[in-house]
Scaffold this motif. Structure first.
Motif, PDB file in Angstrom:
ATOM      1  N   PHE A 194       0.878  -1.342  -0.068  1.00  0.00           N
ATOM      2  CA  PHE A 194       0.115  -0.153  -0.002  1.00  0.00           C
ATOM      3  C   PHE A 194       0.846   1.319  -0.073  1.00  0.00           C
ATOM      4  CE2 PHE A 194      -1.853   3.384   2.560  1.00  0.00           C
ATOM      5  CZ  PHE A 194      -2.885   3.893   1.856  1.00  0.00           C
ATOM      6  N   ILE A 197       2.509   1.638  -3.354  1.00  0.00           N
ATOM      7  CA  ILE A 197       1.579   2.111  -4.263  1.00  0.00           C
ATOM      8  C   ILE A 197       1.306   3.816  -4.265  1.00  0.00           C
ATOM      9  CG2 ILE A 197      -0.715   2.053  -5.135  1.00  0.00           C
ATOM     10  CD1 ILE A 197      -0.570  -0.658  -4.665  1.00  0.00           C
ATOM     11  N   MET A 198       1.183   4.309  -2.866  1.00  0.00           N
ATOM     12  CA  MET A 198       1.107   5.582  -2.561  1.00  0.00           C
ATOM     13  C   MET A 198       2.335   6.479  -2.945  1.00  0.00           C
ATOM     14  SD  MET A 198      -2.261   6.238  -1.864  1.00  0.00           S
ATOM     15  CE  MET A 198      -1.972   7.791  -1.128  1.00  0.00           C
ATOM     16  N   PHE A 232      -9.941   8.860  -2.071  1.00  0.00           N
ATOM     17  CA  PHE A 232      -9.327   7.503  -2.881  1.00  0.00           C
ATOM     18  C   PHE A 232      -8.392   7.007  -1.763  1.00  0.00           C
ATOM     19  CE2 PHE A 232      -5.534   6.054  -5.048  1.00  0.00           C
ATOM     20  CZ  PHE A 232      -5.901   4.980  -5.596  1.00  0.00           C
ATOM     21  N   SER A 233      -7.581   7.630  -1.063  1.00  0.00           N
ATOM     22  CA  SER A 233      -6.647   6.845  -0.149  1.00  0.00           C
ATOM     23  C   SER A 233      -7.418   6.104   0.822  1.00  0.00           C
ATOM     24  CB  SER A 233      -5.798   7.943   0.340  1.00  0.00           C
ATOM     25  OG  SER A 233      -5.095   8.915  -0.668  1.00  0.00           O
ATOM     26  N   TYR A 235     -10.378   4.826   0.584  1.00  0.00           N
ATOM     27  CA  TYR A 235     -10.803   3.587   0.175  1.00  0.00           C
ATOM     28  C   TYR A 235      -9.748   2.418  -0.362  1.00  0.00           C
ATOM     29  CZ  TYR A 235     -13.237   0.945  -3.730  1.00  0.00           C
ATOM     30  OH  TYR A 235     -13.510  -0.330  -4.222  1.00  0.00           O
ATOM     31  N   LEU A 236      -8.517   3.026  -0.952  1.00  0.00           N
ATOM     32  CA  LEU A 236      -7.459   2.107  -1.025  1.00  0.00           C
ATOM     33  C   LEU A 236      -7.019   1.297  -0.130  1.00  0.00           C
ATOM     34  CD1 LEU A 236      -5.718   0.938  -3.472  1.00  0.00           C
ATOM     35  CD2 LEU A 236      -4.157   2.912  -2.973  1.00  0.00           C
ATOM     36  N   LEU A 239      -9.280  -1.226   0.627  1.00  0.00           N
ATOM     37  CA  LEU A 239      -9.321  -2.561  -0.132  1.00  0.00           C
ATOM     38  C   LEU A 239      -8.001  -3.634   0.219  1.00  0.00           C
ATOM     39  CD1 LEU A 239      -9.505  -1.057  -3.838  1.00  0.00           C
ATOM     40  CD2 LEU A 239     -11.317  -2.418  -2.348  1.00  0.00           C
ATOM     41  N   PHE A 240      -6.972  -2.923   1.023  1.00  0.00           N
ATOM     42  CA  PHE A 240      -5.844  -3.731   1.343  1.00  0.00           C
ATOM     43  C   PHE A 240      -6.116  -4.019   2.893  1.00  0.00           C
ATOM     44  CE2 PHE A 240      -3.617  -1.687  -1.991  1.00  0.00           C
ATOM     45  CZ  PHE A 240      -2.665  -2.468  -2.405  1.00  0.00           C
ATOM     46  N   GLY A 247      -4.957   5.194   5.729  1.00  0.00           N
ATOM     47  CA  GLY A 247      -5.154   5.637   4.107  1.00  0.00           C
ATOM     48  C   GLY A 247      -5.163   7.121   4.032  1.00  0.00           C
TER      49      GLY A 247
END
Length: 396
Positions: A194, A197-198, A232-233, A235-236, A239-240, A247
Motif C-alpha cells: 500500500f 503504491i501511494m 481515494f486513499s 478507499y484504497l 481494499l488492502f 490511508g
C-alpha cells in the motif's frame, strides 16, 4: 418530499454544527482546546434528542475521522523539515512509545483483558496530539528550543508509529487472536505494498493530475482533486484491509509534498471543510458515544487509565530525553509535552469500538483520559517551563 428521518437528521446536524461552535468557542475562551467543548456537544445531542438518526450522523462522523487524519498529514507533516529533527527525537520517542505501550498492555492484563484488548490498549496509549503540543509550545514561546523541537518531532513520529500498529491491530481483530507468522508477514506485505503504491502515485501520477487540474476550466478543479485523493486513499487502504484512516493520513502526507496541492487558497478551503464542519461533528459523535453509566461502573479502572496513560509517557519521555543529553528540567518538559492526546487517539478508539475490540466501559474511560490530558498537560508544561526558566535566571 423528504422523509421524517431525513428531516430529523437535518435538525440534529444543525444542532451539532451550532453547538460545537458555541461550546468549542467557550472552551477556547477559558483556555482549553475546543475539542473539549465539541465532545460536550455530542453529550448534549444524546441527552436532548430521544431518537438520534445514528446512521446519518455516523456517516458524517466517519468522514470527519478521515479528514482529521488527512489534514494531519496534509497540513501538519512535512517530511523534508522533519528529517533532521526526527533523528534527534528518535531515541526519546522510542522510549516513551515503549513505556506507554507497556503501561497500557500491563493495565489490560491486570484487569484480565484478553491479549487483543490489552494490545489495543497499549497501542491506544501511544499517540500525541500535535495540535495541543504545537499550540502550547507557541503560547509559551518554547517552540524553537531544543526540547520544543524534539517534542513536536516526537508527536509526528508518535502518530505515524501508532497508525502503523493500528493497522496490525485491525488485522488481528479479524482473527480475534494472534495470527500465525505467515499471516503476520502477509499483513506487513499489504502495508508495504500500500505504501509503495501511494509513493508511486504521489511521485508520478498525482503531480501530473494537478498540472492538468490547474488548466481545467471547471470551477475548483484543484480543490476537488485534493478531496478526491483524500477519499481515494481511504478507499484504497480499505481494499488492502487496512484502516481508511491510515490511508487518509498517508494520502495527506503524499499531497504535502506536491506544491500545486499546497497552494494557500486550496489549503484554506480543505481546512475550512474539515475543521469547519466534518471534524467537529466527529468529535461531537465521540461525545454522543460516551456512556456516563459505563464510566460510573468502570470506577477504579477509569482512574488507573488516566494515571497509566500519563505516567507511561512521562517516564518514557524523561528517561529517553536524559539518554540524549537533556538535563532534568528539559527531560521533564519533554515527558509532559508528549502526554496530551486528542484527534488520532479518538480515531483509534472509535475504530476499536467499531471492531468490538474494546467494550463501552473501556471506550468511555479512554475518552475521559483524552479530555483530562488536553486540559492538564498544557498547565503542567507551563509550570515545568517556567521552573526551568527560573533556574536559568538564577544561574546568571
Amino acid at each position: 418530499m423528504w422523509g421524517p428521518a431525513v428531516v430529523s437528521a437535518l435538525l440534529q446536524l444543525l444542532f451539532l454544527i451550532i453547538s460545537v461552535k458555541i461550546l468549542g468557542e467557550a472552551a477556547e475562551r477559558i483556555g482549553i482546546p475546543s475539542v473539549t467543548g465539541e465532545i460536550l456537544a455530542g453529550v448534549l445531542l444524546g441527552t436532548l434528542f430521544l431518537d438520534v438518526e445514528t446512521d446519518i450522523i455516523t456517516f458524517f462522523a466517519e468522514l470527519g475521522s478521515i479528514f482529521l487524519l488527512f489534514t494531519a498529514g496534509y497540513n501538519e507533516v512535512s517530511l523534508k523539515n522533519l528529517k533532521f529533527e526526527s533523528i534527534t527525537a528518535l531515541v526519546p520517542t522510542l522510549f516513551q512509545i515503549v513505556f506507554a505501550f507497556i503501561f497500557g498492555f500491563a493495565l489490560g492484563r491486570v484487569f484480565d483483558f484478553n491479549f487483543l484488548e490489552s494490545f489495543f490498549l497499549g497501542v491506544a496509549f501511544n499517540p500525541t496530539s500535535i495540535a495541543v503540543v504545537l499550540g502550547t509550545l507557541i503560547n509559551l514561546n518554547y517552540l524553537s528550543s531544543r526540547p520544543g523541537t524534539a517534542i513536536l518531532s516526537s508527536a509526528f513520529l508518535d502518530d505515524i508509529i501508532a497508525l502503523f500498529f493500528l493497522s496490525v491491530v485491525v488485522n488481528f481483530a479479524r482473527f480475534n487472536r494472534i495470527p500465525p507468522v505467515l499471516v503476520i508477514l502477509i499483513i506487513a506485505g499489504k502495508i508495504l505494498l500500500f505504501l509503495l503504491i501511494m509513493y508511486i502515485l504521489g511521485n508520478y501520477l498525482f503531480p501530473r493530475l494537478f498540472i492538468y487540474a490547474e488548466k481545467m476550466h471547471a470551477k475548483e478543479a484543484v480543490f476537488s482533486l485534493v478531496i478526491i485523493i483524500a477519499l481515494f486513499s481511504a478507499y484504497l487502504a480499505e481494499l488492502f484491509e487496512l484502516s481508511p484512516a491510515i490511508g487518509a493520513f498517508t494520502g495527506g502526507i503524499v499531497l504535502s509534498e506536491i506544491p500545486l496541492a499546497k497552494l494557500q487558497d486550496i489549503q484554506s478551503k480543505v481546512y475550512g471543510l474539515a475543521h469547519g464542519i466534518l471534524i467537529p461533528i466527529f468529535f461531537a459523535f465521540i461525545g454522543f458515544l460516551i456512556d456516563p453509566y459505563a464510566l460510573r461502573n468502570a470506577g477504579s479502572f477509569t482512574l488507573l487509565v488516566i494515571l497509566a496513560a500519563f505516567l507511561g509517557k512521562l517516564a518514557g519521555g524523561f528517561i529517553g530525553s536524559k539518554a540524549i543529553g537533556f538535563d532534568s528540567y528539559e527531560s521533564l518538559i519533554f515527558g509532559i509535552g508528549v502526554m496530551p492526546r486528542a484527534g488520532i487517539e479518538l480515531v483509534i478508539l472509535t475504530i476499536g469500538r467499531e471492531l468490538q475490540i474494546i467494550n463501552q466501559e473501556i471506550f468511555s474511560a479512554m475518552v475521559l483520559m483524552v479530555i483530562v490530558s488536553i486540559i492538564i498537560s498544557p498547565a503542567c508544561m507551563k509550570w515545568a517551563i517556567q521552573a526551568s526558566r527560573r533556574r536559568d535566571r538564577g544561574r546568571q
